[in-house]
Each structure stands twice: as C-alpha cells, then as structure tokens.
Design a protein around this motif. Structure first.
Motif, PDB file in Angstrom:
ATOM      1  N   VAL A   1       0.844  -1.199   0.000  1.00 23.86           N
ATOM      2  CA  VAL A   1       0.000   0.000   0.000  1.00 23.86           C
ATOM      3  C   VAL A   1       0.875   1.244   0.000  1.00 23.86           C
ATOM      4  O   VAL A   1       0.618   2.221  -0.716  1.00 23.86           O
ATOM      5  CB  VAL A   1      -0.944  -0.004   1.226  1.00 23.86           C
ATOM      6  N   GLU A   2       1.935   1.216   0.801  1.00 22.89           N
ATOM      7  CA  GLU A   2       2.852   2.359   0.839  1.00 22.89           C
ATOM      8  C   GLU A   2       3.491   2.594  -0.521  1.00 22.89           C
ATOM      9  O   GLU A   2       3.622   3.734  -0.982  1.00 22.89           O
ATOM     10  CB  GLU A   2       3.936   2.118   1.886  1.00 22.89           C
ATOM     11  N   ALA A   3       3.887   1.497  -1.184  1.00 28.91           N
ATOM     12  CA  ALA A   3       4.513   1.630  -2.504  1.00 28.91           C
ATOM     13  C   ALA A   3       3.551   2.279  -3.500  1.00 28.91           C
ATOM     14  O   ALA A   3       3.952   3.121  -4.312  1.00 28.91           O
ATOM     15  CB  ALA A   3       4.956   0.255  -3.004  1.00 28.91           C
ATOM     16  N   LEU A   4       2.279   1.883  -3.436  1.00 29.58           N
ATOM     17  CA  LEU A   4       1.285   2.511  -4.317  1.00 29.58           C
ATOM     18  C   LEU A   4       1.159   3.994  -4.028  1.00 29.58           C
ATOM     19  O   LEU A   4       1.093   4.824  -4.944  1.00 29.58           O
ATOM     20  CB  LEU A   4      -0.076   1.822  -4.132  1.00 29.58           C
ATOM     21  N   HIS A   5       1.096   4.339  -2.753  1.00 28.98           N
ATOM     22  CA  HIS A   5       1.014   5.748  -2.377  1.00 28.98           C
ATOM     23  C   HIS A   5       2.182   6.543  -2.939  1.00 28.98           C
ATOM     24  O   HIS A   5       2.014   7.622  -3.519  1.00 28.98           O
ATOM     25  CB  HIS A   5       1.006   5.880  -0.849  1.00 28.98           C
ATOM     26  N   LEU A   6       3.391   6.026  -2.719  1.00 27.97           N
ATOM     27  CA  LEU A   6       4.591   6.735  -3.155  1.00 27.97           C
ATOM     28  C   LEU A   6       4.617   6.899  -4.664  1.00 27.97           C
ATOM     29  O   LEU A   6       4.948   7.972  -5.187  1.00 27.97           O
ATOM     30  CB  LEU A   6       5.834   5.992  -2.678  1.00 27.97           C
ATOM     31  N   ALA A   7       4.259   5.843  -5.382  1.00 23.59           N
ATOM     32  CA  ALA A   7       4.293   5.903  -6.843  1.00 23.59           C
ATOM     33  C   ALA A   7       3.275   6.897  -7.383  1.00 23.59           C
ATOM     34  O   ALA A   7       3.579   7.708  -8.271  1.00 23.59           O
ATOM     35  CB  ALA A   7       4.040   4.512  -7.421  1.00 23.59           C
ATOM     36  N   ILE A   8       2.056   6.853  -6.844  1.00 23.86           N
ATOM     37  CA  ILE A   8       1.013   7.748  -7.351  1.00 23.86           C
ATOM     38  C   ILE A   8       1.298   9.193  -6.950  1.00 23.86           C
ATOM     39  O   ILE A   8       1.066  10.129  -7.727  1.00 23.86           O
ATOM     40  CB  ILE A   8      -0.365   7.289  -6.861  1.00 23.86           C
ATOM     41  N   ALA A   9       1.831   9.379  -5.733  1.00 27.52           N
ATOM     42  CA  ALA A   9       2.196  10.733  -5.314  1.00 27.52           C
ATOM     43  C   ALA A   9       3.288  11.301  -6.211  1.00 27.52           C
ATOM     44  O   ALA A   9       3.274  12.477  -6.573  1.00 27.52           O
ATOM     45  CB  ALA A   9       2.648  10.726  -3.855  1.00 27.52           C
ATOM     46  N   ALA A  10       4.262  10.459  -6.583  1.00 22.92           N
ATOM     47  CA  ALA A  10       5.334  10.910  -7.471  1.00 22.92           C
ATOM     48  C   ALA A  10       4.778  11.298  -8.840  1.00 22.92           C
ATOM     49  O   ALA A  10       5.178  12.302  -9.422  1.00 22.92           O
ATOM     50  CB  ALA A  10       6.388   9.817  -7.612  1.00 22.92           C
TER      51      ALA A  10
ATOM     52  N   GLY B   1       1.842  12.416  -9.401  1.00 22.72           N
ATOM     53  CA  GLY B   1       1.100  13.655  -9.242  1.00 22.72           C
ATOM     54  C   GLY B   1       1.990  14.887  -9.246  1.00 22.72           C
ATOM     55  O   GLY B   1       1.520  15.993  -9.502  1.00 22.72           O
ATOM     56  N   GLN B   2       3.292  14.704  -8.952  1.00 23.31           N
ATOM     57  CA  GLN B   2       4.238  15.817  -8.944  1.00 23.31           C
ATOM     58  C   GLN B   2       5.092  15.874 -10.215  1.00 23.31           C
ATOM     59  O   GLN B   2       5.979  16.721 -10.332  1.00 23.31           O
ATOM     60  CB  GLN B   2       5.157  15.697  -7.724  1.00 23.31           C
ATOM     61  N   ALA B   3       4.827  14.999 -11.163  1.00 23.24           N
ATOM     62  CA  ALA B   3       5.652  14.940 -12.375  1.00 23.24           C
ATOM     63  C   ALA B   3       5.501  16.209 -13.207  1.00 23.24           C
ATOM     64  O   ALA B   3       4.427  16.819 -13.253  1.00 23.24           O
ATOM     65  CB  ALA B   3       5.263  13.715 -13.202  1.00 23.24           C
TER      66      ALA B   3
ATOM     67  N   LEU C   1       2.073  12.408 -17.655  1.00 19.13           N
ATOM     68  CA  LEU C   1       2.296  11.556 -16.493  1.00 19.13           C
ATOM     69  C   LEU C   1       1.398  11.972 -15.335  1.00 19.13           C
ATOM     70  O   LEU C   1       0.859  11.118 -14.615  1.00 19.13           O
ATOM     71  CB  LEU C   1       3.763  11.616 -16.071  1.00 19.13           C
ATOM     72  N   ARG C   2       1.239  13.281 -15.156  1.00 18.18           N
ATOM     73  CA  ARG C   2       0.347  13.750 -14.090  1.00 18.18           C
ATOM     74  C   ARG C   2      -1.078  13.271 -14.347  1.00 18.18           C
ATOM     75  O   ARG C   2      -1.782  12.817 -13.443  1.00 18.18           O
ATOM     76  CB  ARG C   2       0.373  15.272 -13.992  1.00 18.18           C
ATOM     77  N   SER C   3      -1.494  13.365 -15.606  1.00 20.15           N
ATOM     78  CA  SER C   3      -2.831  12.918 -15.971  1.00 20.15           C
ATOM     79  C   SER C   3      -2.983  11.417 -15.748  1.00 20.15           C
ATOM     80  O   SER C   3      -4.025  10.947 -15.248  1.00 20.15           O
ATOM     81  CB  SER C   3      -3.120  13.263 -17.434  1.00 20.15           C
ATOM     82  N   ALA C   4      -1.933  10.676 -16.098  1.00 15.23           N
ATOM     83  CA  ALA C   4      -1.971   9.226 -15.893  1.00 15.23           C
ATOM     84  C   ALA C   4      -2.053   8.894 -14.406  1.00 15.23           C
ATOM     85  O   ALA C   4      -2.756   7.956 -14.002  1.00 15.23           O
ATOM     86  CB  ALA C   4      -0.742   8.577 -16.517  1.00 15.23           C
ATOM     87  N   GLY C   5      -1.341   9.654 -13.583  1.00 17.94           N
ATOM     88  CA  GLY C   5      -1.395   9.434 -12.144  1.00 17.94           C
ATOM     89  C   GLY C   5      -2.786   9.678 -11.587  1.00 17.94           C
ATOM     90  O   GLY C   5      -3.287   8.902 -10.767  1.00 17.94           O
ATOM     91  N   GLN C   6      -3.432  10.745 -12.033  1.00 14.97           N
ATOM     92  CA  GLN C   6      -4.795  11.035 -11.589  1.00 14.97           C
ATOM     93  C   GLN C   6      -5.746   9.937 -12.040  1.00 14.97           C
ATOM     94  O   GLN C   6      -6.633   9.504 -11.288  1.00 14.97           O
ATOM     95  CB  GLN C   6      -5.250  12.394 -12.130  1.00 14.97           C
ATOM     96  N   SER C   7      -5.574   9.483 -13.289  1.00 17.05           N
ATOM     97  CA  SER C   7      -6.445   8.442 -13.820  1.00 17.05           C
ATOM     98  C   SER C   7      -6.269   7.135 -13.038  1.00 17.05           C
ATOM     99  O   SER C   7      -7.244   6.464 -12.668  1.00 17.05           O
ATOM    100  CB  SER C   7      -6.132   8.214 -15.305  1.00 17.05           C
ATOM    101  N   LEU C   8      -5.004   6.768 -12.780  1.00 20.95           N
ATOM    102  CA  LEU C   8      -4.727   5.562 -12.017  1.00 20.95           C
ATOM    103  C   LEU C   8      -5.285   5.678 -10.602  1.00 20.95           C
ATOM    104  O   LEU C   8      -5.857   4.721 -10.058  1.00 20.95           O
ATOM    105  CB  LEU C   8      -3.210   5.315 -11.968  1.00 20.95           C
ATOM    106  N   SER C   9      -5.133   6.861 -10.022  1.00 19.77           N
ATOM    107  CA  SER C   9      -5.670   7.096  -8.690  1.00 19.77           C
ATOM    108  C   SER C   9      -7.166   6.850  -8.652  1.00 19.77           C
ATOM    109  O   SER C   9      -7.699   6.192  -7.747  1.00 19.77           O
ATOM    110  CB  SER C   9      -5.362   8.539  -8.259  1.00 19.77           C
TER     111      SER C   9
ATOM    112  N   PHE D   1      -7.719   7.504  -4.812  1.00 22.84           N
ATOM    113  CA  PHE D   1      -6.670   6.942  -3.967  1.00 22.84           C
ATOM    114  C   PHE D   1      -5.419   7.804  -4.061  1.00 22.84           C
ATOM    115  O   PHE D   1      -4.897   8.069  -5.136  1.00 22.84           O
ATOM    116  CB  PHE D   1      -6.382   5.529  -4.451  1.00 22.84           C
ATOM    117  N   GLY D   2      -4.920   8.241  -2.904  1.00 24.45           N
ATOM    118  CA  GLY D   2      -3.699   9.032  -2.885  1.00 24.45           C
ATOM    119  C   GLY D   2      -3.920  10.517  -3.083  1.00 24.45           C
ATOM    120  O   GLY D   2      -3.006  11.301  -2.912  1.00 24.45           O
TER     121      GLY D   2
END
Length: 216
Positions: free
Chosen positions: A76-85, A87-89, A94-102, A120-121
């Motif tokens: 769960v922590e790994a998912l948080h870190l990856a999605i948070a990263a 979101g800051q890209a 990549l930011r859009s992909a992070g939001q979509s994955l979230s 999520f995240g």
C-alpha cells in the motif's frame, strides 16, 4: 480545536472497531450532532473506511485490499509513493496518468457508501496534503525495524521519539510512538511531520514504553 484535529480525534475514538453512537462522539469532542454528521461525511470522502449511518452509529474498519489482491502495508505504501510521485511529475501526460490511475484504484477500494469514493492518494480536505509525509515512510519503517530513535518536528513541535508502529487509515498514515519529550505515547500524523532525522541512539523494550503497553 481545529477541525482537522477534531477529525483525527474522531478517528482515534473509532479505531477500536466498536460501534460508537453519534451522540457519544459529539459529547466526547464537544460539538453538535449536526457537526458530527458533517465530519463523518468528510472523513468518508477523505477515504477513512467508516461504516455506519445516522441513528445507528459508526465504526472504522480496516480497508487495505484491492480485489482480487490482498495488499500488505508495504505494498500500500509503494502505491502511495508511486502515485504521489506521478502527481508531482513535470510531464502533464504523467500527471494525468497518475490522476487516472488514482481514480481507478479508488473505484475498487472496498468502501461501502452512497457517494463515489475519493481518488486513492489524492484525498479531499482535511487530509489533502497527506502526500507530503509519504517521503518519511521508508525512513520510519527502517527506524521501527532497527529500533532507532528519531528527532522530528511534528505540527511545529520538536520531539524525540521511539517509533513503534505505522498505521494506515484510508489514505492517511499515522505512527505510534513513545515520545521522550512528553513522556507518553502519541499517534502522530505522518503528513504533519515537517522534519525528520535519524538519531544514533537505539532503544530497547521497556515496561510502559512498548507497543504491547500501548495496545494493552
């Protein structure tokens, strides 16, 4: 009391898994029933796994699974870190992909409520800045394993702590510590830690200062 502090107090009240009536929560926090109902809606929208409704009571359930997977705390922590990263890209794609994955992950989290789950995240108020603390999680986990003391600045206050356990509350991370500054246990929100430093001194289990004492 700040609303964010009251919401954290409510989470602490509910975390024993028992059913708590809204009236009892209102008396414990010194606010009205209407305020408690709004707070419950806010906590649910922030991803805290709350079960219950007006007139019956509320409880917090652990919800860290993604069907058909059972996730460990580290995963769960790994998912948080990856999605948070993501979101800051700097790359907008990549930011859009992070939001979509979230959003996709949030849609399958086991949350039983009428409204759509928060992404999520990327939780809503009052935990919108939870991602700020994600960078501390690997250090804190290692300190728990090696029993290393930490010097932290939490919510503007400098503390020396013994980290004992990380907890996950629907997109919000906390750490149970024995605080050598206040001489007592504390359950600290990771996102409110602005500075963290590993100290050279180690700690051992002592009566009254261990995780078993906290849980007991």
């Amino acid at each position: 009391m700040r609303r964010a502090d009251r919401l954290m107090q409510i989470v602490q009240l509910l975390r024993d898994g028992d059913l708590h009536r809204a009236g009892d929560i209102a008396r414990a926090t010194g606010v009205s029933l209407r305020t408690i109902y709004r707070d419950m809606e806010t906590l649910a929208a922030s991803g805290v796994p709350i079960e219950g409704e007006r007139g019956t009571g509320y409880r917090v359930t652990a919800a860290i699974t993604l069907p058909p997977l059972n996730l460990t705390m580290a995963e769960v922590e790994a998912l948080h870190l990856a999605i948070a990263a993501l979101g800051q890209a700097s790359d907008p794609d990549l930011r859009s992909a992070g939001q979509s994955l979230s959003g996709k992950i949030g849609a399958v989290l086991p949350e039983d409520r009428s409204k759509a789950p928060a992404s999520f995240g990327f939780a809503v108020y009052p935990f919108a800045d939870a991602a700020r603390g994600f960078r501390h999680l690997p250090i804190m986990r290692q300190a728990i394993r090696s029993r290393q003391k930490l010097a932290i600045t939490h919510d503007g206050t400098d503390r020396t702590v013994r980290p004992l356990k990380l907890d996950y509350w629907g997109r919000l991370w906390t750490c149970v510590v024995w605080c050598e500054t206040t001489k007592g246990f504390a359950d600290l929100r990771i996102d409110q830690i602005s500075a963290l430093r590993v100290l050279p001194s180690l700690f051992v289990n002592e009566t009254g200062k261990s995780l078993a004492d906290y849980d007991g």
